[in-house]
Design a protein around this motif. Structure first.
Motif, PDB file in Angstrom:
ATOM      1  N   VAL A 199       0.822  -1.198   0.000  1.00  0.00           N
ATOM      2  CA  VAL A 199       0.000   0.000   0.000  1.00  0.00           C
ATOM      3  C   VAL A 199       0.861   1.255   0.000  1.00  0.00           C
ATOM      4  N   ALA A 200       1.816   1.317   0.899  1.00  0.00           N
ATOM      5  CA  ALA A 200       2.659   2.496   1.040  1.00  0.00           C
ATOM      6  C   ALA A 200       3.967   2.097   1.682  1.00  0.00           C
ATOM      7  N   GLN A 201       5.017   2.810   1.338  1.00  0.00           N
ATOM      8  CA  GLN A 201       6.346   2.515   1.842  1.00  0.00           C
ATOM      9  C   GLN A 201       7.059   3.818   2.147  1.00  0.00           C
ATOM     10  N   ILE A 202       7.852   3.804   3.200  1.00  0.00           N
ATOM     11  CA  ILE A 202       8.676   4.961   3.530  1.00  0.00           C
ATOM     12  C   ILE A 202      10.055   4.459   3.938  1.00  0.00           C
ATOM     13  N   ILE A 203      11.078   5.010   3.305  1.00  0.00           N
ATOM     14  CA  ILE A 203      12.440   4.610   3.614  1.00  0.00           C
ATOM     15  C   ILE A 203      12.965   5.445   4.769  1.00  0.00           C
ATOM     16  N   GLY A 252      12.900   9.194   4.476  1.00  0.00           N
ATOM     17  CA  GLY A 252      11.613   9.838   4.341  1.00  0.00           C
ATOM     18  C   GLY A 252      10.975   9.757   2.974  1.00  0.00           C
ATOM     19  N   ASN A 253      11.683   9.242   2.000  1.00  0.00           N
ATOM     20  CA  ASN A 253      11.099   9.090   0.676  1.00  0.00           C
ATOM     21  C   ASN A 253       9.975   8.062   0.719  1.00  0.00           C
ATOM     22  N   THR A 254       8.917   8.319  -0.020  1.00  0.00           N
ATOM     23  CA  THR A 254       7.734   7.471   0.030  1.00  0.00           C
ATOM     24  C   THR A 254       7.322   7.008  -1.354  1.00  0.00           C
ATOM     25  N   ASN A 255       6.579   5.916  -1.384  1.00  0.00           N
ATOM     26  CA  ASN A 255       5.907   5.498  -2.590  1.00  0.00           C
ATOM     27  C   ASN A 255       4.599   4.825  -2.200  1.00  0.00           C
ATOM     28  N   TYR A 256       3.650   4.855  -3.138  1.00  0.00           N
ATOM     29  CA  TYR A 256       2.297   4.389  -2.861  1.00  0.00           C
ATOM     30  C   TYR A 256       1.779   3.541  -4.003  1.00  0.00           C
ATOM     31  N   ALA A 257       0.887   2.642  -3.667  1.00  0.00           N
ATOM     32  CA  ALA A 257       0.134   1.959  -4.699  1.00  0.00           C
ATOM     33  C   ALA A 257      -0.712   2.973  -5.452  1.00  0.00           C
ATOM     34  N   ASP A 258      -0.869   2.745  -6.746  1.00  0.00           N
ATOM     35  CA  ASP A 258      -1.650   3.679  -7.547  1.00  0.00           C
ATOM     36  C   ASP A 258      -3.062   3.865  -7.002  1.00  0.00           C
ATOM     37  N   SER A 259      -3.619   2.818  -6.439  1.00  0.00           N
ATOM     38  CA  SER A 259      -4.993   2.865  -5.976  1.00  0.00           C
ATOM     39  C   SER A 259      -5.207   3.775  -4.774  1.00  0.00           C
ATOM     40  N   VAL A 260      -4.137   4.139  -4.071  1.00  0.00           N
ATOM     41  CA  VAL A 260      -4.288   4.960  -2.873  1.00  0.00           C
ATOM     42  C   VAL A 260      -3.612   6.313  -2.991  1.00  0.00           C
ATOM     43  N   LYS A 261      -2.939   6.570  -4.082  1.00  0.00           N
ATOM     44  CA  LYS A 261      -2.259   7.852  -4.247  1.00  0.00           C
ATOM     45  C   LYS A 261      -3.244   9.008  -4.130  1.00  0.00           C
ATOM     46  N   PHE A 301      -4.004   8.340   0.722  1.00  0.00           N
ATOM     47  CA  PHE A 301      -3.280   7.814   1.880  1.00  0.00           C
ATOM     48  C   PHE A 301      -1.949   8.531   2.026  1.00  0.00           C
ATOM     49  N   THR A 302      -1.499   8.665   3.259  1.00  0.00           N
ATOM     50  CA  THR A 302      -0.212   9.268   3.550  1.00  0.00           C
ATOM     51  C   THR A 302       0.511   8.434   4.595  1.00  0.00           C
ATOM     52  N   ILE A 303       1.714   8.006   4.269  1.00  0.00           N
ATOM     53  CA  ILE A 303       2.535   7.288   5.229  1.00  0.00           C
ATOM     54  C   ILE A 303       3.548   8.264   5.818  1.00  0.00           C
ATOM     55  N   SER A 304       3.791   8.133   7.102  1.00  0.00           N
ATOM     56  CA  SER A 304       4.755   8.983   7.775  1.00  0.00           C
ATOM     57  C   SER A 304       5.421   8.189   8.884  1.00  0.00           C
TER      58      SER A 304
END
Length: 115
Positions: free
Chosen positions: A48-52, A55-64, A67-70
């Motif tokens: 669904v979402a990833q954060i390294i 702080g860089n993030t990426n998201y599944a297209d379906s939730v862009k 959703f926000t990951i932090s």
């Protein structure tokens, strides 16, 4: 060694919001990659979402855009803010951590979005 403790799941109406939290044990949280996965009934588990660590993030297209990951490294915590929820977002959400060559999973928390 590492335990991931999830919270924040529940039942919400379409268009509503939920905020998931995951608290990780261990001493290497700030160096880790954190992510949220979900698994809907009859479907494969998906990222669904990833954060390294930086702080860089990426998201599944379906939730862009919804959703926000932090992460809060001082509290060993990662969050997933979920807005504008849809019934298709329903599933078990799992916290994931990869650090020093190891991967860990939380127990999962149920998110149900009613129509």
């Amino acid at each position: 060694q590492v335990q991931l403790m999830e919270s924040g799941g529940g039942l919400v109406q379409a268009g509503g919001s939920l905020r998931l939290s995951c608290v990780a044990s261990g001493s290497f949280f700030s160096m880790s990659i954190m992510a949220w996965y979900r698994q809907a009934p009859g479907k494969q588990r998906e990222l669904v979402a990833q954060i390294i660590s930086g702080g860089n993030t990426n998201y599944a297209d379906s939730v862009k855009g919804r959703f926000t990951i932090s992460r809060d490294n001082a509290k060993n915590t990662v969050h997933l803010q979920m807005d504008s929820l849809k019934p298709d977002d329903t599933g078990v959400y799992y916290c994931y951590q990869r650090v020093i060559g190891n991967a860990y999973w939380g127990q999962g928390t149920q998110v149900t979005v009613s129509s």
